[in-house]
Design a protein around this motif. Structure first.
Motif, PDB file in Angstrom:
ATOM      1  N   ILE A  59     -41.931  49.635 -33.721  1.00 57.50           N
ATOM      2  CA  ILE A  59     -40.923  50.386 -32.979  1.00 57.50           C
ATOM      3  C   ILE A  59     -39.554  49.766 -33.241  1.00 57.50           C
ATOM      4  CG2 ILE A  59     -40.163  51.136 -30.694  1.00 57.50           C
ATOM      5  CD1 ILE A  59     -42.847  52.324 -31.605  1.00 57.50           C
ATOM      6  N   CYS A  60     -38.691  50.555 -33.853  1.00 60.91           N
ATOM      7  CA  CYS A  60     -37.354  50.066 -34.200  1.00 60.91           C
ATOM      8  C   CYS A  60     -36.600  49.647 -32.934  1.00 60.91           C
ATOM      9  CB  CYS A  60     -36.580  51.159 -34.925  1.00 60.91           C
ATOM     10  SG  CYS A  60     -34.952  50.637 -35.494  1.00 60.91           S
ATOM     11  N   THR A  61     -35.918  48.516 -33.023  1.00 59.41           N
ATOM     12  CA  THR A  61     -35.175  48.005 -31.871  1.00 59.41           C
ATOM     13  C   THR A  61     -33.836  48.723 -31.688  1.00 59.41           C
ATOM     14  OG1 THR A  61     -34.243  46.234 -33.230  1.00 59.41           O
ATOM     15  CG2 THR A  61     -36.258  45.735 -31.977  1.00 59.41           C
ATOM     16  N   HIS A  62     -33.537  49.682 -32.554  1.00 59.18           N
ATOM     17  CA  HIS A  62     -32.322  50.476 -32.354  1.00 59.18           C
ATOM     18  C   HIS A  62     -32.618  51.572 -31.331  1.00 59.18           C
ATOM     19  CE1 HIS A  62     -29.256  53.590 -33.938  1.00 59.18           C
ATOM     20  NE2 HIS A  62     -28.654  52.788 -33.083  1.00 59.18           N
ATOM     21  N   LEU A  63     -33.276  52.645 -31.766  1.00 52.78           N
ATOM     22  CA  LEU A  63     -33.564  53.748 -30.845  1.00 52.78           C
ATOM     23  C   LEU A  63     -35.033  54.130 -30.811  1.00 52.78           C
ATOM     24  CD1 LEU A  63     -30.450  56.020 -31.465  1.00 52.78           C
ATOM     25  CD2 LEU A  63     -30.845  54.436 -29.569  1.00 52.78           C
ATOM     26  N   GLY A  64     -35.886  53.269 -31.359  1.00 54.65           N
ATOM     27  CA  GLY A  64     -37.318  53.450 -31.154  1.00 54.65           C
ATOM     28  C   GLY A  64     -38.068  54.269 -32.171  1.00 54.65           C
ATOM     29  N   CYS A  65     -37.487  54.570 -33.311  1.00 46.62           N
ATOM     30  CA  CYS A  65     -38.240  55.278 -34.353  1.00 46.62           C
ATOM     31  C   CYS A  65     -39.309  54.356 -34.944  1.00 46.62           C
ATOM     32  CB  CYS A  65     -37.299  55.716 -35.478  1.00 46.62           C
ATOM     33  SG  CYS A  65     -36.252  57.099 -35.032  1.00 46.62           S
ATOM     34  N   PRO A  66     -40.372  54.935 -35.486  1.00 48.20           N
ATOM     35  CA  PRO A  66     -41.373  54.097 -36.144  1.00 48.20           C
ATOM     36  C   PRO A  66     -40.869  53.609 -37.501  1.00 48.20           C
ATOM     37  CG  PRO A  66     -42.040  56.399 -36.184  1.00 48.20           C
ATOM     38  CD  PRO A  66     -40.774  56.339 -35.377  1.00 48.20           C
ATOM     39  N   ASP A  77     -38.512  49.438 -43.339  1.00 52.63           N
ATOM     40  CA  ASP A  77     -37.374  50.362 -43.301  1.00 52.63           C
ATOM     41  C   ASP A  77     -37.527  51.369 -42.171  1.00 52.63           C
ATOM     42  OD1 ASP A  77     -36.303  49.223 -45.682  1.00 52.63           O
ATOM     43  OD2 ASP A  77     -37.700  50.439 -46.858  1.00 52.63           O
ATOM     44  N   CYS A  78     -36.446  51.571 -41.438  1.00 51.73           N
ATOM     45  CA  CYS A  78     -36.440  52.602 -40.405  1.00 51.73           C
ATOM     46  C   CYS A  78     -35.832  53.873 -41.000  1.00 51.73           C
ATOM     47  CB  CYS A  78     -35.629  52.161 -39.181  1.00 51.73           C
ATOM     48  SG  CYS A  78     -35.664  53.434 -37.893  1.00 51.73           S
ATOM     49  N   PRO A  79     -36.569  54.989 -40.950  1.00 51.27           N
ATOM     50  CA  PRO A  79     -36.085  56.215 -41.566  1.00 51.27           C
ATOM     51  C   PRO A  79     -34.982  56.909 -40.773  1.00 51.27           C
ATOM     52  CG  PRO A  79     -38.167  56.636 -40.459  1.00 51.27           C
ATOM     53  CD  PRO A  79     -37.894  55.160 -40.344  1.00 51.27           C
ATOM     54  N   CYS A  80     -34.782  56.512 -39.538  1.00 51.84           N
ATOM     55  CA  CYS A  80     -33.850  57.267 -38.692  1.00 51.84           C
ATOM     56  C   CYS A  80     -32.386  56.957 -38.977  1.00 51.84           C
ATOM     57  CB  CYS A  80     -34.179  57.024 -37.223  1.00 51.84           C
ATOM     58  SG  CYS A  80     -35.733  57.813 -36.745  1.00 51.84           S
ATOM     59  N   HIS A  81     -32.030  55.683 -38.962  1.00 51.79           N
ATOM     60  CA  HIS A  81     -30.617  55.325 -39.146  1.00 51.79           C
ATOM     61  C   HIS A  81     -30.453  54.185 -40.147  1.00 51.79           C
ATOM     62  CE1 HIS A  81     -31.246  56.780 -34.952  1.00 51.79           C
ATOM     63  NE2 HIS A  81     -30.411  57.689 -35.403  1.00 51.79           N
ATOM     64  N   GLY A  82     -31.514  53.874 -40.880  1.00 52.18           N
ATOM     65  CA  GLY A  82     -31.391  52.949 -41.989  1.00 52.18           C
ATOM     66  C   GLY A  82     -31.495  51.477 -41.683  1.00 52.18           C
ATOM     67  N   SER A  83     -31.979  51.102 -40.512  1.00 50.55           N
ATOM     68  CA  SER A  83     -32.159  49.660 -40.282  1.00 50.55           C
ATOM     69  C   SER A  83     -33.244  49.133 -41.212  1.00 50.55           C
ATOM     70  CB  SER A  83     -32.548  49.383 -38.824  1.00 50.55           C
ATOM     71  OG  SER A  83     -31.438  49.532 -37.985  1.00 50.55           O
ATOM     72  N   ARG A  84     -33.055  47.882 -41.621  1.00 49.04           N
ATOM     73  CA  ARG A  84     -34.003  47.225 -42.521  1.00 49.04           C
ATOM     74  C   ARG A  84     -34.386  45.885 -41.902  1.00 49.04           C
ATOM     75  NH1 ARG A  84     -30.213  45.998 -46.113  1.00 49.04           N
ATOM     76  NH2 ARG A  84     -31.733  44.912 -47.383  1.00 49.04           N
ATOM     77  N   GLY A  92     -28.266  47.515 -41.011  1.00 43.80           N
ATOM     78  CA  GLY A  92     -28.337  48.693 -40.156  1.00 43.80           C
ATOM     79  C   GLY A  92     -28.030  48.376 -38.705  1.00 43.80           C
ATOM     80  N   PRO A  93     -28.175  49.394 -37.848  1.00 49.17           N
ATOM     81  CA  PRO A  93     -27.732  49.248 -36.464  1.00 49.17           C
ATOM     82  C   PRO A  93     -28.702  48.523 -35.530  1.00 49.17           C
ATOM     83  CG  PRO A  93     -28.536  51.459 -36.834  1.00 49.17           C
ATOM     84  CD  PRO A  93     -28.576  50.763 -38.170  1.00 49.17           C
ATOM     85  N   ALA A  94     -29.900  48.190 -35.965  1.00 49.81           N
ATOM     86  CA  ALA A  94     -30.863  47.551 -35.058  1.00 49.81           C
ATOM     87  C   ALA A  94     -30.276  46.249 -34.502  1.00 49.81           C
ATOM     88  CB  ALA A  94     -32.171  47.271 -35.784  1.00 49.81           C
TER      89      ALA A  94
HETATM   90 FE1  FES Z   1     -34.182  52.701 -36.328  1.00 53.02          FE
HETATM   91 FE2  FES Z   1     -31.956  53.865 -35.437  1.00 53.02          FE
HETATM   92  S1  FES Z   1     -33.965  54.042 -34.626  1.00 53.02           S
HETATM   93  S2  FES Z   1     -32.202  52.539 -37.156  1.00 53.02           S
END
Ligand code: FES
Length: 139
Positions: free
Chosen positions: A84-91, A100-107, A118-120
Motif C-alpha cells: 500500500i503506497c504511503t502517498h494515497l494508498g494505491c497498490p 513502482d506505484c502506478p498512480c503518481h509515480g512513487s518509487r 515521487g510524492p510518497a
Molecule cells: Fe502512490 Fe500516489 S498513491 S504515488
C-alpha cells in the motif's frame, strides 16, 4: 458519554525501520481455503514459496487479503513490505530493481522499502517474515 474505540480482532505485524507498527485486520479470511488461512490465531501463514521469488527480484503476494511485496536480495534472504503506497494508498507493484506505484509515480527501494522518488512521504511498511524450508511465512 463513552468513546470506546471500534476495535475488531487484529493481527499485528512487527514492523522494522522507524519502529512503527502496522495493524492489519485479520479476521475476514474466507472459509474454504486449504491450509494457509491464519483465521486470526496469530499463527504464521505461508505467503509465498522461496523458489517463486527470484534472487535479486520481487513478487507480489497477499497477506490477509492485503497486497504485499516480497524481495529476495540474496539467496535465502527475504524481505517483505505492505504494497500500500504511503502517498494515497494505491497498490505498489514490483518493477525493475524497485517497487513502482502506478498512480503518481512513487518509487521504492525493493530491499529497504525506502522512497526513491515521487510524492510518497514515507517508506513502505515492513512486514516480518520467516523462512521454513521453501515456505515464506508471515505473522
Ligand atoms: Fe502512490 Fe500516489 S498513491 S504515488
Amino acid at each position: 458519554m463513552s468513546h470506546a474505540p471500534d476495535v475488531t480482532r487484529r493481527t499485528v505485524i512487527l514492523i522494522g525501520g522507524a519502529g512503527t507498527a502496522l495493524a492489519l485486520a485479520g479476521c475476514a479470511a474466507p472459509s474454504g481455503s486449504s491450509g494457509s488461512s491464519s483465521k486470526g490465531t496469530g499463527k504464521p501463514v505461508e505467503i509465498a514459496r522461496l523458489a517463486d521469488i527470484p534472487v535479486g527480484g520481487s513478487i507480489s503476494a497477499t497477506l490477509d487479503q492485503k497486497p504485499v511485496l516480497l524481495s529476495q536480495p540474496k539467496a535465502g534472504e527475504v524481505v517483505a513490505f505492505s504494497a500500500i503506497c504511503t502517498h494515497l494508498g494505491c497498490p505498489v507493484a514490483p518493477g525493475k530493481g524497485e517497487f513502482d506505484c502506478p498512480c503518481h509515480g512513487s518509487r521504492f527501494n525493493s530491499t529497504t522499502g525506502a522512497v526513491l522518488g515521487g510524492p510518497a512521504p514515507r517508506p513502505l511498511e515492513k512486514i516480518t517474515v520467516t523462512i521454513d524450508g521453501d515456505r515464506v511465512l508471515a505473522g
